[in-house]
Design a protein around this motif. Structure first.
Motif, PDB file in Angstrom:
ATOM      1  N   ILE A 137       0.758  -1.196   0.037  1.00 32.11           N
ATOM      2  CA  ILE A 137       0.159  -0.125  -0.109  1.00 32.11           C
ATOM      3  C   ILE A 137       0.909   1.299  -0.077  1.00 32.11           C
ATOM      4  O   ILE A 137       0.807   2.164  -0.563  1.00 32.11           O
ATOM      5  CB  ILE A 137      -0.999  -0.034   1.087  1.00 32.11           C
ATOM      6  CG1 ILE A 137      -2.118  -1.029   0.972  1.00 32.11           C
ATOM      7  CG2 ILE A 137      -1.668   1.193   1.434  1.00 32.11           C
ATOM      8  CD1 ILE A 137      -2.613  -1.518   2.484  1.00 32.11           C
ATOM      9  N   LEU A 170      -5.935   4.764  -6.017  1.00 32.67           N
ATOM     10  CA  LEU A 170      -5.650   3.677  -5.249  1.00 32.67           C
ATOM     11  C   LEU A 170      -6.765   2.686  -5.286  1.00 32.67           C
ATOM     12  O   LEU A 170      -6.217   1.577  -5.451  1.00 32.67           O
ATOM     13  CB  LEU A 170      -5.477   4.307  -3.741  1.00 32.67           C
ATOM     14  CG  LEU A 170      -4.150   4.888  -3.364  1.00 32.67           C
ATOM     15  CD1 LEU A 170      -4.220   5.706  -2.043  1.00 32.67           C
ATOM     16  CD2 LEU A 170      -2.787   4.230  -3.563  1.00 32.67           C
ATOM     17  N   ARG A 171      -7.605   2.878  -5.133  1.00 34.01           N
ATOM     18  CA  ARG A 171      -8.679   1.822  -5.487  1.00 34.01           C
ATOM     19  C   ARG A 171      -8.571   1.186  -6.748  1.00 34.01           C
ATOM     20  O   ARG A 171      -8.769  -0.085  -6.648  1.00 34.01           O
ATOM     21  CB  ARG A 171      -9.998   2.690  -5.285  1.00 34.01           C
ATOM     22  CG  ARG A 171     -11.277   1.581  -5.250  1.00 34.01           C
ATOM     23  CD  ARG A 171     -12.624   2.119  -5.482  1.00 34.01           C
ATOM     24  NE  ARG A 171     -13.647   1.289  -6.296  1.00 34.01           N
ATOM     25  CZ  ARG A 171     -13.801   1.536  -7.434  1.00 34.01           C
ATOM     26  NH1 ARG A 171     -13.583   2.431  -8.165  1.00 34.01           N
ATOM     27  NH2 ARG A 171     -14.651   0.614  -7.942  1.00 34.01           N
ATOM     28  N   LEU A 189      -5.202  -1.072  -6.447  1.00 35.90           N
ATOM     29  CA  LEU A 189      -5.428  -2.210  -5.582  1.00 35.90           C
ATOM     30  C   LEU A 189      -6.495  -3.097  -5.716  1.00 35.90           C
ATOM     31  O   LEU A 189      -6.306  -4.309  -5.299  1.00 35.90           O
ATOM     32  CB  LEU A 189      -5.571  -1.482  -4.015  1.00 35.90           C
ATOM     33  CG  LEU A 189      -4.480  -0.717  -3.471  1.00 35.90           C
ATOM     34  CD1 LEU A 189      -4.455   0.013  -2.056  1.00 35.90           C
ATOM     35  CD2 LEU A 189      -2.806  -1.731  -3.166  1.00 35.90           C
ATOM     36  N   GLU A 190      -7.705  -2.583  -6.175  1.00 40.52           N
ATOM     37  CA  GLU A 190      -8.668  -3.426  -6.428  1.00 40.52           C
ATOM     38  C   GLU A 190      -8.514  -4.582  -7.459  1.00 40.52           C
ATOM     39  O   GLU A 190      -9.029  -5.566  -7.475  1.00 40.52           O
ATOM     40  CB  GLU A 190     -10.071  -2.617  -6.797  1.00 40.52           C
ATOM     41  CG  GLU A 190     -11.129  -2.884  -5.857  1.00 40.52           C
ATOM     42  CD  GLU A 190     -12.515  -2.229  -6.245  1.00 40.52           C
ATOM     43  OE1 GLU A 190     -12.741  -1.905  -7.516  1.00 40.52           O
ATOM     44  OE2 GLU A 190     -13.463  -2.397  -5.662  1.00 40.52           O
TER      45      GLU A 190
END
Lengths: 225, 201
Positions: free
Chosen positions: B118, B168-169, B172-173
């Motif tokens: 992250i 970020l979503r 990372l998703e």
């Protein structure tokens, strides 16, 4: 009115992703909040996006790698180092001094540095002569007392104050005047720290009274010396 | 207890002890936000000290239009930026990332991998988005304060934050190997499915 509520987005979401970020951060207008709560209850795609945004936010927050020193000594030492420097500095309100700025501005004037005190005295003498010439043309080439007498006869006011104050300044600088006169002049130049600064200020004021051509003539004469 | 504004007025009137109080009040949070951007404690300390000195020198210019904390943060972040101006942006070496993971904590290795992942993604964000995200998520600052610190309009601060979170979503998703679990004991556990299956093998 929920934006996009009458349109089908590619992912069947009824509200834009940016709007769900605002909802997550409580940045939604009050009148829209109720609509969005209803939307969350009834729209699975919107519920998913809102939930995943919240999870990402939590992930980021919990991944915080910054770990501060816990020791009180560490912060005390840092504080002491800062204050040790602060103690050596002048108080902030006293650091801005307009009169010293004026002096610095005057010092930056190259001609005054080159001239030196003697040159400045010569300039003052020239200006004194120019000051007499600036009186009404009908009274040229008369001494100041004569001008006053003539003016009194004609009930005209005569600008003697400029010349008188110049005399006072010259007297103070040359040290021939003392007591009340010197005090009255120095009262007006209290911001000056040295005699040179007093000269510079006097000269500067006189220069401001001169026309461009006159000032240039004075300065070129000074440079020649 | 005096407010920051009252202490600032006292400092302007020559009371150095008031500035001492301001230092004690804000040095920790200032160190935290600076350390987040510098990643080096010694450098962060230097920046914090320089920032407080600059704040003292310029305190007569502080008019109270923003909070003292925001003003201080702005000084610190600008000071940090100036220090980094000539440095090119280095690729993050995740091995050098200082993690505050309790070695005795359960699944610490899993959480460590997840944090690294992250943080690496956060580091890849454009500077303004990363700053807005960090100030909001880690420092709990309002968008108004963030706008003051970043010296930008309120809507711009919000837009930077939005873009950061959505980016970020998106990143990372899309990772099949990441699955998000519910919060556990104050720490979020991430199962790195691919990594755990490698360990089993």
């Amino acid at each position: 009115m929920v934006k996009g509520s009458r349109q089908q987005q590619p992912s069947n979401r009824l509200f834009q992703d940016e709007g769900w970020v605002d909802h997550l951060e409580n940045e939604i207008e009050a009148n829209l909040r109720d609509d969005l709560e209803i939307l969350l209850k009834n729209s699975e795609p919107d519920r998913r996006i809102r939930s995943s945004l919240e999870q990402i936010r939590t992930l980021v927050r919990n991944s915080d790698e910054v770990v501060l020193p816990e020791s009180g000594h560490f912060y005390q030492n840092m504080h002491d180092r800062i204050m040790a420097q602060v103690e050596t500095m002048p108080t902030p309100s006293a650091s801005v001094h307009r009169s010293s700025w004026n002096i610095k501005a005057l010092r930056r004037n190259r001609w005054s540095r080159r001239a030196g005190p003697v040159g400045v005295m010569m300039v003052l003498a020239v200006m004194s002569w120019l000051g007499v010439r600036s009186v009404d043309s009908g009274q040229e080439n008369q001494s100041a007392p004569a001008q006053v007498a003539a003016a009194q006869g004609t009930n005209k006011s005569v600008p003697v104050s400029n010349e008188r104050s110049l005399e006072l300044e010259l007297a103070v600088v040359s040290g021939t005047e003392s007591g009340a006169f010197a005090e009255s002049v120095t009262d007006s130049v209290l911001t000056h720290e040295t005699q040179d600064d007093l000269l510079l200020a006097a000269v500067d004021r006189r220069l401001q009274d001169l026309s461009q051509a006159e000032a240039e003539a004075v300065l070129s004469g000074l440079m020649a010396n | 207890m005096k407010s920051d504004i009252e202490l600032v007025l006292d400092v302007k009137n020559g009371d150095r002890s008031a500035f001492s109080e301001l230092v004690q009040r804000h040095q920790r949070s200032l160190l935290r936000v600076t350390l987040r951007f510098t990643r080096e404690l010694t450098l962060a300390e230097d920046i914090v000290q320089d920032s407080f000195i600059k704040a003292y020198q310029k305190i007569h210019l502080f008019e109270g239009r923003s909070s003292f904390k925001s003003w201080l943060y702005q000084i610190a972040l600008n000071t940090a930026k100036n220090r980094f101006r000539d440095r090119s942006r280095e690729e993050i070496n995740i091995e050098d990332v200082y993690l505050g993971v309790d070695p005795g904590a359960e699944s610490s290795m899993v959480r460590s991998d997840a944090r690294k992942r992250i943080q690496a993604e956060v580091e890849l964000l454009p500077e303004k988005q990363r700053m807005a995200l960090s100030l909001r998520v880690f420092e709990d600052l309002s968008f108004k304060e963030i706008a003051q610190i970043m010296d930008c309009p309120y809507d711009t601060a919000k837009a930077n934050y939005r873009h950061a979170l959505l980016k970020l979503r998106e990143r990372l998703e899309g990772e099949d190997s990441l699955r998000v679990w519910e919060e556990f004991d104050g720490a979020l556990s991430l199962e790195v499915a691919a990594a755990s299956s490698d360990r089993e093998q």
